[in-house]
Scaffold this motif. Structure first.
Motif, PDB file in Angstrom:
ATOM      1  N   GLY A  51      72.162  13.341  10.885  1.00  0.00           N
ATOM      2  CA  GLY A  51      71.986  12.911   9.505  1.00  0.00           C
ATOM      3  C   GLY A  51      73.318  12.891   8.776  1.00  0.00           C
ATOM      4  N   SER A  52      73.341  12.196   7.678  1.00  0.00           N
ATOM      5  CA  SER A  52      74.557  12.127   6.867  1.00  0.00           C
ATOM      6  C   SER A  52      74.672  13.375   6.004  1.00  0.00           C
ATOM      7  CB  SER A  52      74.512  10.894   5.970  1.00  0.00           C
ATOM      8  OG  SER A  52      73.485  11.050   4.991  1.00  0.00           O
ATOM      9  N   MET A  53      75.843  13.603   5.460  1.00  0.00           N
ATOM     10  CA  MET A  53      76.026  14.731   4.546  1.00  0.00           C
ATOM     11  C   MET A  53      75.139  14.541   3.328  1.00  0.00           C
ATOM     12  SD  MET A  53      77.941  17.423   4.936  1.00  0.00           S
ATOM     13  CE  MET A  53      76.806  18.620   4.304  1.00  0.00           C
ATOM     14  N   ARG A  54      74.989  13.293   2.893  1.00  0.00           N
ATOM     15  CA  ARG A  54      74.104  13.007   1.760  1.00  0.00           C
ATOM     16  C   ARG A  54      72.672  13.447   2.075  1.00  0.00           C
ATOM     17  NH1 ARG A  54      74.323   7.176  -0.616  1.00  0.00           N
ATOM     18  NH2 ARG A  54      76.260   8.092  -1.324  1.00  0.00           N
ATOM     19  N   SER A  55      72.152  13.047   3.236  1.00  0.00           N
ATOM     20  CA  SER A  55      70.767  13.397   3.566  1.00  0.00           C
ATOM     21  C   SER A  55      70.595  14.895   3.767  1.00  0.00           C
ATOM     22  CB  SER A  55      70.288  12.624   4.796  1.00  0.00           C
ATOM     23  OG  SER A  55      70.964  13.044   5.967  1.00  0.00           O
ATOM     24  N   VAL A  56      71.594  15.545   4.364  1.00  0.00           N
ATOM     25  CA  VAL A  56      71.515  16.997   4.573  1.00  0.00           C
ATOM     26  C   VAL A  56      71.439  17.727   3.233  1.00  0.00           C
ATOM     27  CG1 VAL A  56      72.834  19.010   5.377  1.00  0.00           C
ATOM     28  CG2 VAL A  56      72.622  16.989   6.846  1.00  0.00           C
TER      29      VAL A  56
END
Length: 171
Positions: free
Chosen positions: A156-161
């Motif tokens: 996952g992306s840092m945004r989604s995390v």
């Protein structure tokens, strides 16, 4: 940004011998004493105040910048890995402003070399903030929205995390 990069490059070169120092894996005490040894080696460099000052500047630039500027900051952390590894904000904090600063730093590192480590860091930051009575969800939403949406390592992306973490932990 060029002046910031020059300072980060200078500190990266200072940190590199400690960051890349081999560890004697045959010595059973090496693992037990690793943290203390690293902290002592870093303290001998005597650049913690300089690193924190430039790190706070980087975080301010990241927070105030547009998408292009934030991408440039993330590239700094990718390029100067010894600085990324060694430069930190103070570990003791209990305010929403410092929680936000730590999340900005996490976002700017953009998963660093291992998403799993960053998820554990996020968990620790949120747990500590909640214990201090800080409402973490609005800060997670703010920082998550400015984080990268690139899934660098298949987790996952840092945004989604960041965005999913508050919802997952409070539900």
């Amino acid at each position: 940004m060029a002046e910031i990069e020059r300072e980060v490059a200078r500190l990266d070169a200072i940190y590199r011998p400690v960051a890349t120092k081999p560890m004697d894996i045959i010595d059973p005490d090496a693992f037990e004493n690793m943290g203390a040894t690293i902290q002592a080696d870093l303290a001998q460099l005597a650049v913690d105040d300089q690193a924190e000052a430039i790190l706070r500047t980087i975080i301010e630039v990241y927070a105030a910048g547009d998408k292009t500027m934030r991408a440039a900051v993330r590239q700094l952390f990718d390029r100067y890995t010894s600085f990324r590894w060694a430069a930190h904000l103070p570990r003791d904090w209990d305010t929403a402003a410092e929680f936000r600063a730590h999340l900005l730093h996490l976002s700017a590192r953009d998963q660093g070399p291992d998403t799993r480590d960053e998820i554990l860091t996020l968990q620790d930051l949120c747990d500590r903030a909640r214990q201090a009575g800080i409402d973490v969800d609005p800060i997670l939403d703010e920082i998550g929205a400015m984080s990268s949406d690139e899934d660098r390592y298949g987790m996952g992306s840092m945004r989604s995390v960041i965005l999913s973490y508050g919802k997952r932990r409070t539900g």
